[in-house]
Design an enzyme around this catalytic site. Structure first.
Site, mmCIF file in Angstrom:
data_model
loop_
_atom_site.group_PDB
_atom_site.id
_atom_site.type_symbol
_atom_site.label_atom_id
_atom_site.label_comp_id
_atom_site.label_asym_id
_atom_site.label_seq_id
_atom_site.Cartn_x
_atom_site.Cartn_y
_atom_site.Cartn_z
ATOM 1 N N ASP A 438 0.858 -1.187 0.000
ATOM 2 C CA ASP A 438 0.000 0.000 0.000
ATOM 3 C C ASP A 438 0.897 1.242 0.000
ATOM 4 O O ASP A 438 2.118 1.134 0.151
ATOM 5 C CB ASP A 438 -0.853 -0.060 1.284
ATOM 6 C CG ASP A 438 -2.023 0.919 1.256
ATOM 7 O OD1 ASP A 438 -2.482 1.283 0.171
ATOM 8 O OD2 ASP A 438 -2.479 1.310 2.353
ATOM 9 N N GLU A 441 2.988 5.050 -3.830
ATOM 10 C CA GLU A 441 3.010 5.987 -4.987
ATOM 11 C C GLU A 441 4.350 6.697 -5.124
ATOM 12 O O GLU A 441 4.659 7.116 -6.246
ATOM 13 C CB GLU A 441 1.879 7.003 -4.844
ATOM 14 C CG GLU A 441 0.499 6.425 -5.074
ATOM 15 C CD GLU A 441 0.045 5.467 -3.972
ATOM 16 O OE1 GLU A 441 0.461 5.703 -2.820
ATOM 17 O OE2 GLU A 441 -0.650 4.504 -4.269
ATOM 18 N N ASP A 593 -8.906 3.752 -2.526
ATOM 19 C CA ASP A 593 -9.819 4.181 -1.468
ATOM 20 C C ASP A 593 -11.038 4.894 -2.028
ATOM 21 O O ASP A 593 -11.111 6.118 -2.057
ATOM 22 C CB ASP A 593 -9.067 5.087 -0.492
ATOM 23 C CG ASP A 593 -7.946 4.325 0.190
ATOM 24 O OD1 ASP A 593 -7.939 3.081 0.117
ATOM 25 O OD2 ASP A 593 -7.079 4.968 0.795
#
Ligand SMILES: *[C@@H]1O[C@H](CO)[C@@H](O)[C@H](O)[C@H]1NC(C)=O
Ligand SMILES: *[C@@H]1O[C@H](CO)[C@@H](O)[C@H](O)[C@H]1NC(C)=O
Ligand SMILES: *[C@@H]1O[C@H](CO)[C@@H](O)[C@H](O)[C@H]1NC(C)=O
Ligand SMILES: *[C@@H]1O[C@H](CO)[C@@H](O)[C@H](O)[C@H]1NC(C)=O
Ligand SMILES: *[C@@H]1O[C@H](CO)[C@@H](O)[C@H](O)[C@H]1NC(C)=O
Ligand SMILES: *[C@@H]1O[C@H](CO)[C@@H](O)[C@H](O)[C@H]1NC(C)=O
Ligand SMILES: *[C@@H]1O[C@H](CO)[C@@H](O)[C@H](O)[C@H]1NC(C)=O
Ligand SMILES: CC(=O)N[C@H]1CO[C@H](CO)[C@@H](O)[C@@H]1O
Length: 902
Positions: A438, A441, A593
């Protein structure tokens, strides 16, 4: 106490970073890119045409315009017909300074040197001013045309425009939450990976896939892949005269284009897989139902959720735990009170004994304090990204101030694998079955990268400081025979410069890293906000400026290798939030999300369509029932049905929301049982489709135009899809509605639930009165579906059920289907079966290869064949007038072929 404050912090951080949700406008005024009339473009000389391509030199054709930085004077053009269906066009600077994506990131396909005479497309060059067209030979359709707008090739800005026909059907260019088929006026796709709370429209999201599909009905479909990871805006717009174009505006990198000639949409999918790689094959269990929630407080609560699913009679295959399990949110740690090791081991062994699975999360940032074991080991191996003074570059993630792994450092794989091996050791650690990566980025809670003091920010966020490593001095002298911590720090500025000078195509070293004159739209703020500073060097001398979009991709690839090291025999399961072109060959993805609302329920369909059919990432899905905000019974029930017909099926919610397990509401439990029951009966059908996507690139999910490419009514459909190539799914998509209007192409279909024959007429059909456990599903005529007779509470138990084959004849009375069988989990499958079913002139045949014999207790027996769409009894079987079907009883064991005449 400490733990409590972290929870509070976590909740408010996620919401504090929520962004407003702009509506998907059809027409916007885009910030203007370079004024083309003032830039000189290039002149092609030394054009050297060979049998399978050409090369040329490109020279700046006049006074530099320096629109956003310095024009580069000399370029090279290389054109290769790599295969009959793939044309490669590369334009790069003669000085080899501009960044080129590393070979490790994307191993390039071989150049098959096809003869241009036999190729599907041809390359037409105009020398002065330089421009080119790519033309489909079969019908002379121009598929790409840069003439009329000069190429701009600058140190920090590259622009290339292609003219397009009016009203083009363009898709792809993920990751986005916009319409599946793009708006053609004032539309911009920004490729700059960023954390994206509530997946805003018209914005850059978590991943970047610079490939588009251009569908032209009976004139064919083609794909265009731009192999460039530097952030870019891709504008789809019309000029003042109304002419349509698509324009790449990148802040770095080169023009590295692959033209994929199709001519069918699924041909383009395959040709794209030939370039970026075919998807990994996943274990059979990965297609089961998954449950997660951020905020499962302790290991008891996790166990209780599992138990409650069993009590409710809802099959749960895989249980997940979010960052809750960690000690103070740190990777490779367990909260000693809430998730103690012995109980975690008992949880996992209990799950395994019931044939269920367990997956845990990891973040890229490692808490940067001396006493943190993973930090110390990483520091010893020198794997973290460095600042100019040799100290670790820091950011802020859930743990607090974190150091960032340099995925390009040669030691990083070993370090990460060692951590994975020891923490997830089958005997002494937590014996997980998959990893979820997770925040990669990479997302930092520090907003302004240039000014943020990460340690102070972590303290401000309530995370107490701890002792930190001092910067490591660099003597420049190696100490032979001692570990790496005694060796000179290879990441100091001086060494970096040396490494940078050594290599080629690593990007210019002197650039404006944070505020280049041309910038890429970023919904979180400036170009380099909330991530690793763009001036940071990687070990190989490249910069985050160019490699930012590769961070998640590299973390996923590294983690996949680490998982392979743990269990070398079985297919790794790695789920990643951030992706780039080709991530699918090692890992899979969920859509991040989202919000627990109807808009994101609908969005999940179009995101799935793009990822599966255009980005070669088959095992995808969104958080079922929604992630942020409270869901509700009606939405959750509908989403339980919707998710069952998407490849990756996981219920997941945010920390501060209500619990949304399927057993929480009676109507949701009813819907979920029916959904999972149906999904599991069809599991071998979809596992077969998954296998064929991994070997042929043919998508497991088909947009309607993939199967009806000449039916213009299908081109814009984004709320229906084919699950595999035989089942048309048309869910209710209106808020709290019991009605759906869906499109039925001009073809024979059968209602999956009643087996009733339905002749599609190329029109919309409306169904009303659909309860929350109803979802319209149609079998496409001409299909044969291998199904299990019964569902089961785990996928292992499912494999003990006999098969039932459903034959749905098409307009001409014939049908085809296939079934792939293997052991389900191993990488090397010694014995597999690839069964072909056909039905023609009343004759049913199962043929193919039959090497898979089944594990102990498993069934490979076909108990019956049901032929639907019949109006009378045949010589064999039992006719049922109510359903118009003939049932032929077996059994036939699939250790060889069989046939019968109806
Ligand atoms: C572009 O440059 C030309 C020549 O300088 C000028 O005439 C034109 O107005 C400019 N266009 C825009 C949109 O700025
Ligand atoms: C395409 O154009 C070429 C050159 O103009 C011509 O020779 C050829 O016949 C055309 N092909 C088709 C299918 O129209
Ligand atoms: C499990 O079910 C029991 C009984 O309905 C309920 O009290 C409990 O809250 C549930 N636990 C979880 C974690 O959902
Ligand atoms: C599945 O059902 C079997 C038989 O009823 C039972 O023994 C088993 O515990 C169940 N497994 C799960 C995971 O619920
Ligand atoms: C990157 O830029 C920051 C802020 O301008 C500066 O403090 C830092 O030293 C630079 N890092 C490198 C590796 O040059
Ligand atoms: C079907 O309905 C949709 C939504 O109302 C509409 O956009 C579309 O044009 C209709 N298709 C046909 C073939 O009528
Ligand atoms: C909807 O279904 C209910 C219950 O089956 C039935 O009573 C009702 O007449 C139906 N309404 C319509 C419009 O079909
Ligand atoms: C797209 C959308 O519905 N966004 C919503 C997501 O959830 C947050 C809070 O839960 C809302 O504020 C957004 O409007």
């Amino acid at each position: 106490m400490l733990v409590k404050s972290f929870i509070a912090l976590a909740a408010c951080t996620r919401f504090a970073r929520a962004v407003p949700y702009p509506h998907d406008s059809t027409s916007r005024v885009l910030p203007r890119a370079a004024n083309s009339t003032t830039c000189p473009g290039y002149t092609a000389t030394n054009v050297d045409v060979t049998d399978s391509g050409l090369t040329a030199d490109l020279t700046l054709a006049g006074t530099a315009c320096n629109a956003y930085s310095e024009d580069l004077q000399e370029l090279k053009l290389v054109v290769e017909h790599q295969t009959d269906d793939r044309l490669h066009v590369k334009i790069f600077d003669a000085g080899l300074n501009m960044f080129q994506v590393q070979e490790d990131v994307l191993p390039r396909p071989a150049n098959g040197k096809a003869a241009s005479s036999g190729a599907a497309v041809r390359f037409d060059i105009t020398a002065q001013p330089f421009g080119f067209k790519v033309i489909r030979n079969s019908n002379n359709e121009t598929i790409f045309d840069t003439t009329g707008t000069p190429l701009i090739f600058e140190k920090q800005y590259v622009r290339l425009r292609t003219n397009l026909p009016k009203d083009p059907n363009i898709y792809g260019l993920g990751e986005h939450s916009d319409s599946f088929r793009f708006h053609t006026k004032g539309y911009r796709r920004s490729l700059l990976n960023a954390e994206s709370i509530n997946i805003p429209n018209n914005a850059n999201l978590y991943g970047s896939h610079p490939v588009y599909f251009d569908h032209r009905g009976d004139k064919g479909t083609h794909g265009v892949f731009m192999l460039n990871s530097s952030p870019m805006n891709i504008d789809i717009d019309q000029n003042d005269a109304g002419s349509q174009y698509l324009e790449y505006n990148a802040i770095g990198g080169i023009v590295d284009l692959y033209f994929l000639a199709g001519p069918g949409p699924a041909d383009v999918s395959k040709q794209y897989a030939d370039v970026v790689g075919y998807s990994a094959m996943y274990p059979y269990w990965a297609l089961g139902f998954h449950q997660c929630k951020y905020g499962y407080w302790d290991v008891n609560m996790v166990a209780e959720v599992v138990a409650n699913y069993s009590t409710a009679g809802i099959p749960l295959e895989v249980m997940w735990t979010d960052i809750d399990y960690m000690d103070a949110r740190q990777d490779f740690t367990l909260d000693p009170e809430r998730f103690p090791l012995t109980k975690m081991q008992e949880l996992v062994s209990t799950l395994h004994s019931r044939d269920q699975r367990y997956v845990l999360i990891l973040d890229p940032g490692v808490h940067a304090f001396e006493e943190v074991a993973a930090y110390k080991s990483g520091h010893d191996l020198d794997v973290f990204l460095k600042a100019a003074d040799g100290t670790d570059i820091l950011g802020v993630q859930w743990a607090g101030a974190v150091a960032w792994p340099d995925w390009f450092h040669p030691n990083t794989q070993k370090w990460w694998t060692d951590e994975v091996l020891s923490f997830f050791d089958a005997d002494s650690g937590v014996n997980i079955d998959g990893i979820w990566v997770d925040m990669n980025e990479a997302s930092s809670f520090c907003h302004d990268t240039q000014t943020c003091n990460s340690r102070q920010k972590a303290i401000d966020d309530g995370i107490p400081p701890k002792p930190a490593f001092a910067p490591r001095p660099n003597t420049g002298r190696p100490i032979p025979g001692f570990p790496s911590s005694f060796q000179p720090d290879s990441s100091t500025k001086r060494d970096l410069e040396a490494r940078q000078a050594m290599g080629q195509m690593k990007g210019f070293a002197d650039r404006e890293w944070f505020n280049p004159a041309y910038t890429v739209s970023n919904h979180v703020g400036g170009l380099s906000d909330q991530t690793i500073p763009f001036n940071t060097s990687n070990y190989d001398g490249t910069r985050q400026y160019d490699t930012h979009n590769l961070h998640g991709h590299m973390m996923a690839l590294t983690t996949q290798k680490s998982m392979s090291a743990r269990r070398p025999d079985v297919r790794p399961f790695v789920l990643t939030r951030s992706t780039w072109a080709g991530t699918g060959r090692k890992a899979t993805h969920w859509f991040g999300d989202n919000a627990s609302d109807w808009e994101h329920y609908r969005t999940s369909i179009r995101q799935m369509l793009s990822f599966v059919s255009m980005h070669q990432m088959p095992l995808v899905g969104s958080d079922v029932c929604g992630f942020n905000g409270n869901t509700n019974e009606n939405l959750c029930a509908r989403w339980a049905m919707l998710g069952a017909f998407q490849p990756f099926y996981r219920n997941h919610a945010e920390l501060s929301t209500i619990q949304q397990e399927f057993y929480q509401w009676a109507s949701v439990a009813v819907a979920a049982k029916k959904a999972i029951d149906t999904r599991y009966k069809l599991l071998d059908y979809i596992y077969t489709a998954l296998y064929y996507q991994t070997t042929t690139g043919a998508p497991i999910i088909n947009p309607l135009f993939f199967l009806y490419p000449e039916d213009a009514n299908t081109f814009g459909i984004q709320e229906q899809w084919f699950y595999g190539d035989a089942l048309l799914i048309s869910p209710v998509t209106t808020d709290f509605s019991d009605t759906v209007t869906y499109y039925l192409p001009n073809d024979v279909f059968y209602n999956y639930w009643t087996l009733e024959k339905v002749q599609g007429a190329g029109t919309n059909v409306t169904e009303t009165n659909l309860t929350t456990s109803d979802i319209p599903v149609h079998i496409r005529g001409g299909s044969i579906l291998p199904m299990r007779m019964n569902s089961a509470n785990t996928t292992k138990a499912l494999r003990q059920e006999d098969f039932s084959i459903l034959v749905a004849p098409g307009t001409d009375g014939s049908a085809r289907g296939r079934l792939y069988l293997d052991e389900g989990e191993k990488i090397q499958q010694s014995d597999v079966s690839e069964v072909e079913f056909s039905f023609q002139n009343g004759k049913f045949t199962a043929s193919g290869s039959f090497a898979y014999k089944g594990a102990v207790g498993e069934s490979i027996t076909v108990a019956k064949v049901l032929v639907i769409g019949q109006d009378k009894a045949g010589a064999t079987g039992t006719f049922d007038a109510a359903t118009g079907s003939v049932e032929v009883q077996g059994p036939w064991k699939l250790d060889g072929g069989f046939e019968f005449q109806l």
